[in-house]
Design a protein around this motif. Structure first.
Motif, PDB file in Angstrom:
ATOM      1  N   VAL B  30       1.128  -1.501  -0.161  1.00 38.88           N
ATOM      2  CA  VAL B  30      -0.165   0.433  -0.153  1.00 38.88           C
ATOM      3  C   VAL B  30       0.936   0.997  -0.033  1.00 38.88           C
ATOM      4  N   ILE B 276     -19.366 -11.478  -0.202  1.00 33.14           N
ATOM      5  CA  ILE B 276     -19.269 -10.250  -0.787  1.00 33.14           C
ATOM      6  C   ILE B 276     -19.991  -8.856  -1.446  1.00 33.14           C
ATOM      7  N   THR B 280     -23.702  -6.969   0.268  1.00 31.71           N
ATOM      8  CA  THR B 280     -23.891  -6.081  -0.035  1.00 31.71           C
ATOM      9  C   THR B 280     -24.937  -4.729  -0.641  1.00 31.71           C
ATOM     10  N   LEU B 291     -15.452  -6.688   5.018  1.00 33.04           N
ATOM     11  CA  LEU B 291     -14.850  -6.234   4.690  1.00 33.04           C
ATOM     12  C   LEU B 291     -14.701  -5.042   3.583  1.00 33.04           C
ATOM     13  N   ILE B 292     -15.559  -5.454   2.720  1.00 29.69           N
ATOM     14  CA  ILE B 292     -15.398  -3.715   1.807  1.00 29.69           C
ATOM     15  C   ILE B 292     -15.844  -2.556   2.566  1.00 29.69           C
ATOM     16  N   ILE B 295     -12.269  -1.965   3.593  1.00 27.74           N
ATOM     17  CA  ILE B 295     -11.455  -1.233   2.497  1.00 27.74           C
ATOM     18  C   ILE B 295     -11.777   0.617   2.167  1.00 27.74           C
ATOM     19  N   PHE B 296     -13.295   0.857   1.996  1.00 22.66           N
ATOM     20  CA  PHE B 296     -13.683   2.491   1.731  1.00 22.66           C
ATOM     21  C   PHE B 296     -13.111   3.030   3.183  1.00 22.66           C
ATOM     22  N   LEU B 303      -8.517  -5.467   6.313  1.00 27.78           N
ATOM     23  CA  LEU B 303      -8.414  -6.464   5.395  1.00 27.78           C
ATOM     24  C   LEU B 303      -7.179  -6.928   5.429  1.00 27.78           C
TER      25      LEU B 303
END
Lengths: 303, 336, 338
Positions: B30, B276, B280, B291-292, B295-296, B303
């Protein structure tokens, strides 16, 4: 002792001749109506993508809040100027779908090209080198296969940053193992065959063997896998777009369009319905084509 | 048999190491400094920065850092969420049952429809039924499930009003989590309304998540069945004068199920991928949605930990399926 | 009354290139306790004929016959249900590949008792006792412990013994053995043949021995039927056929036996059995026949009574007018004119 050892046939009066291989292939392929339908749809989508500038009635980016959320023409309040209606900021949905076909096809083709090239090379290397190199490559692929594909793609995108190019790279990585396995398996079966031994005895080097002898013999399964892989690539890239990690707005990518449309699902069914339908039809067409190709190319299924 | 188990288990070790490497290095890739990322928008002064770097072992070479990481992982320490300050493992444990509940329902849905459909399609090869099943299952296989979920909400929930739009249970009910599986917990709560509500909330997500496995299982069952029906021992079974039902339902099916079990095992990865998207769409409070959101929020420890845990779970399920495969296939069971 | 009567049986398979006729106008009678050898190369239709009798022709295949009767019962008009009561009980069949012919997922005991429980209505215990008896009869040592074995744990010869035990479980009146020894080692072959012949004599069971091996026929059969490309070429008593073959094809098959070969080279028959695309207009054997003439290339011979049996040839080898007939019909071969 048996009388089964026979020499070459004598003059037999043939009543019909066996068909040419390519004709036979087309015979099997065209007998599969689904596959032919898939081929027609794909040709159609390709034409739409090529002629987008001519076919699209509007610009895919032109916004006009005065005409926001207009329904399709057959519903009350709709007009033929915007045949499939407009989205929340007044963009013509049909035009966006037409331009979106370019993106989807491009995604499919680029992702598959990357995967096939990298995957085949890795697979050939693994198959020829054997030993530690092979174990290393194949184990790596096993790990990629173990991870749920979308999760891995999401993490890769999260690391590289959202966007169309990065999402394509992520999807290419996720579907890579299939091609590596395919190429390696082909190398291993082909190299045990007599003609490769013959080529080796006559002094052909590994590199020459790889590309001249083995690769042409595993093209059939690669073609099938490519056709099926394009559908996976389009689907996964659209899923990333839907999650907001793929192509970014205002790009008319179909998955991204769906992400925008989500909040209007209760008010405007058309904003949600058409982009998904476009994905479904395109993906289905590639799957039908892939199935048809496999059946026509796989001699095991011929009776 | 013991040797078979030991080989399979030992094959898992490199995969496990690989998953830890993946989780460790992907997050290292990252862009940006991990301390600054952790500190968030507020920024941090240089002295504190150095101190934290030392505390987290970030001044050591990567290989040493990986060693520390493995040590922590083996002790069950997967770090803390940057956002909630909760331990990643405990967050995972709270949310995991929701995902399992959904996934189990989805796979059962897929099995109960897919296997009979595949068998019938194979037996009536080239009939209208066969073409129908194959057409529908290829469509299901090609389905963008995020769209499929939205369409089902549009039709079933909004137009017909049959099922709730999202969530796990109506806000009216509060069920104390015992097992974490709402269907079970609400069943024993003796509140019929709660159970029905939980069931109602499960229907659409189950269909959405089960669609792809259903398509795959139906297709696989059909092709395995077709292959088995051409085998010599099926001819023998017919030559014994056995009924058609027994030939197909026992002699053929028993053999055809062997490859199908492998495919069911492979669905675990597909289910996570699907979870996933499904979670959502339906705001289902499970691992996928977690998990989604991570990420945001740029919640990298979540993660990293999630990736590791999901990888290990999929790996373990694959191992179990592999061992089951050995159990149902006598040729493997008896030391071969 | 004959045990088995087949009249004008044909089996056809539709394929991409047209209709494939695997069995062409076969007629056959078999008495109680009779042993018939059916000989021919691969693809001559000998197995398909017997599969048609068992009702085992797979889906696209079509079976046509003027008469198909077993033990006085008409198989053509019988319901499937009735027919299944016969197959496996009164008519049983064993196959070429014993190892793939047994279900890999079930034990030998299960597969053996299954037949007994179905046709004889035995309970689990009785069926088990009978299964052990049967395994002992077919010469399997420590029969009881073999009941729990899976087919892959046994050798090919053992598996064929299991298949035989399964076939004779319900005391069939007719046993069809389709190349029962082809897939086995030479030493095992003789044992299995001995076993089959012993069982046949003990039980006075009719036996059809399908093989492409003339040697096997010589050891077992009283009567022999030679098939080629789906048709019967010659059908006579074994002694007569071996002493004086009437069809050139039979003669060629016999000449290919090592013990009959003259000199150091083994005789072969040039060419292969005609397939879908090269089926001759006249005699089906004419492309490979050393005695073919213009006439035999163009006109298909009928199966006619000859020398105590039947033969399908324009110029049977024992015909006193053979040379004259052939010369009149424009011979093509080199040997024929001499």
């Amino acid at each position: 002792m048996t009388a089964e050892t026979m020499e070459a046939p004598l003059v037999a009066a043939p009543t019909a001749t066996p068909p040419h291989p390519l004709r036979e292939f087309w015979g099997y392929f065209s007998a599969n109506r689904g596959a032919v339908a898939g081929l027609f749809v794909i040709v159609g989508v390709v034409l739409v993508a090529l002629l987008a500038d001519v076919l699209a009635p509007h610009s895919p980016y032109l916004t006009d809040t005065k005409i926001a959320l207009k329904p399709p023409f057959w519903q009350e309040g709709g007009s033929i100027t915007y045949p499939l209606g407009t989205d929340a900021i007044g963009r013509d949905i049909l035009s966006r779908l037409i331009y979106g076909s370019r993106l989807s096809l491009l995604i499919g083709v680029i992702v598959i090209s990357i995967s096939i090239v990298v995957g085949t090379v890795l697979g050939l290397v693994a198959g020829f080198a054997r030993g530690v190199t092979e174990i290393f490559i194949m184990r790596l692929m096993d790990i990629v296969l173990t991870m749920p594909s979308l999760l891995l793609a999401i993490v890769v995108v999260a690391v590289l940053g959202p966007g169309l190019v990065n999402s394509m790279l992520a999807v290419a990585l996720v579907i890579l193992p299939h091609y590596v396995r395919l190429a390696r398996a082909a190398v291993i079966t082909e190299t045990s065959k007599d003609y490769v031994t013959a080529a080796r005895v006559s002094g052909a080097g590994n590199l020459r063997l790889m590309f001249k002898e083995v690769l042409p013999n595993c093209t059939a399964p690669l073609i099938v896998q490519a056709s099926l892989g394009i559908s996976t690539a389009i689907l996964d890239a659209a899923a990333l777009g839907f999650l907001g990690l793929g192509a970014q707005p205002p790009s008319p990518e179909w998955g991204t369009m769906l992400a925008d449309a989500r909040e209007f699902v209760l008010r405007a069914w058309w904003v949600v319905t058409f982009p998904g339908l476009a994905i479904l039809i395109t993906v289905l067409a590639f799957n039908l084509l892939g199935d048809g190709l496999r059946d026509a190319l796989d001699p095991k299924l011929k009776r | 048999m013991l040797r078979f188990i030991l080989t399979r288990v030992s094959l898992v070790i490199p995969t496990f190491i690989g998953i830890t490497l993946l989780a460790f290095f992907l997050i290292r890739l990252v862009p940006g400094d991990p301390i600054e990322t952790m500190a968030g928008e507020r920024g941090i002064d240089a002295a504190r920065h150095e101190q934290l770097k030392k505390d987290f072992g970030l001044d050591k070479p990567l290989i040493i850092q990986y060693g520390y990481y493995i040590e922590r992982v083996l002790h069950g320490d997967l770090g803390k969420s940057i956002v909630t300050r909760e331990s990643v493992l405990s967050e995972f444990q709270t949310l995991f049952p929701a995902t399992v509940e959904l996934a189990v329902c989805a796979i059962l849905f897929a099995l109960f429809l897919g296997i009979p459909a595949g068998i019938l399609a194979a037996v009536r090869r080239n009939s209208i039924f066969d073409h129908g099943v194959m057409g529908i299952s290829l469509t299901g296989y090609s389905m963008p499930i995020f769209w499929w979920g939205l369409i089902l909400i549009l039709v079933v929930s909004v137009q017909l009003g049959w099922t709730p739009v999202s969530g796990r249970i109506d806000v009216l009910y509060y069920i104390e989590p015992v097992t974490g599986f709402l269907l079970i917990d609400s069943f024993f709560s003796e509140d019929e309304g709660a159970f029905m509500s939980a069931l109602g909330h499960l229907i659409l997500p189950t269909i959405v998540l089960g669609t792809q496995p259903l398509a795959t299982i139906a297709r696989m069952t059909r092709s395995a069945m077709l292959e088995v029906l051409g085998e010599d021992y099926i001819r023998t079974a017919k030559a014994k004068g056995l009924s058609r039902f027994r030939v197909i339902g026992l002699h053929a099916l028993r053999n055809a199920l062997i490859p199908v079990v492998t495919v069911i095992g492979l669905q675990v990865g597909v289910l996570f991928t699907g979870a996933i998207l499904t979670e959502t769409i339906f705001s289902w409070p499970g691992i996928g949605k977690w998990l989604i959101e991570a990420i945001f929020r740029r919640d990298y420890p979540v993660l990293q930990g999630g990736l590791l845990l999901v990888g290990v779970i999929v790996m373990s399920v694959n191992l179990i399926v592999d061992l089951t495969y050995g159990l149902i296939n006598p040729r493997i069971r008896h030391n071969r | 009354m004959a045990l088995l009567e087949i009249e004008n049986l044909s089996v056809e398979f539709p394929t991409q290139g047209g209709i494939m006729r695997a069995v062409d106008d076969v007629s056959l009678k078999l008495d109680v306790g009779e042993v018939l050898g059916v000989v021919g190369e691969s693809g001559s239709g000998k197995s398909v004929t017997m599969l048609a009798l068992m009702g085992l022709i797979p889906f696209p295949g079509r079976v046509k016959a003027k008469k198909l009767s077993f033990n006085g019962r008409d198989l053509l008009t019988m319901s499937d249900r009735e027919r299944r009561k016969l197959t496996g009980k009164d008519v049983a069949m064993i196959f070429q590949e014993p190892t793939t012919s047994l279900n890999p997922c079930f034990t030998v005991g299960f597969q053996l008792t299954e037949t007994l429980r179905l046709h004889e209505g035995m309970d689990r215990k009785a069926a088990r006792r009978r299964a052990i008896e049967l395994l002992e009869q077919v010469g399997i040592p420590s029969a009881e412990s073999r009941l729990t074995a899976y087919p892959h744990q046994l050798s090919g010869g053992m598996n064929q013994r299991v298949m035989i035990a399964m076939a004779i479980a319900c005391n069939p009146k007719l046993l069809i053995a389709d190349e029962p020894t082809t897939a086995l080692d030479v030493t095992i072959q003789a044992q299995i043949l001995d076993l089959l012949m012993t069982l046949q004599k003990e039980r006075n069971m009719a036996l059809v021995m399908i093989t492409h091996n003339m040697g096997v026929v010589a050891e077992t059969a009283k009567r022999v039927m030679v098939m080629y490309a789906g048709q019967i070429m010659e059908e006579r008593s074994a002694a007569d056929l071996f002493a004086s073959p009437q069809h050139p094809y039979t003669a060629a098959l016999l000449a290919a036996l090592p013990e009959r070969s003259e000199g150091s080279r083994l005789a072969t028959i040039p060419g292969v059995v005609p397939g879908l695309y090269d089926r001759p207009r006249g005699c089906l054997f004419s492309p490979r026949c050393a005695y073919a003439t213009e006439h035999s290339r163009n006109v298909r011979p009928e199966l006619r009574p000859w020398a105590g049996g039947h033969v399908r040839c324009h110029y049977p080898l024992g015909d006193p007018n053979r040379n004259a007939n052939m010369n009149a019909d424009h011979p093509l071969g080199t040997e024929a004119a001499s």
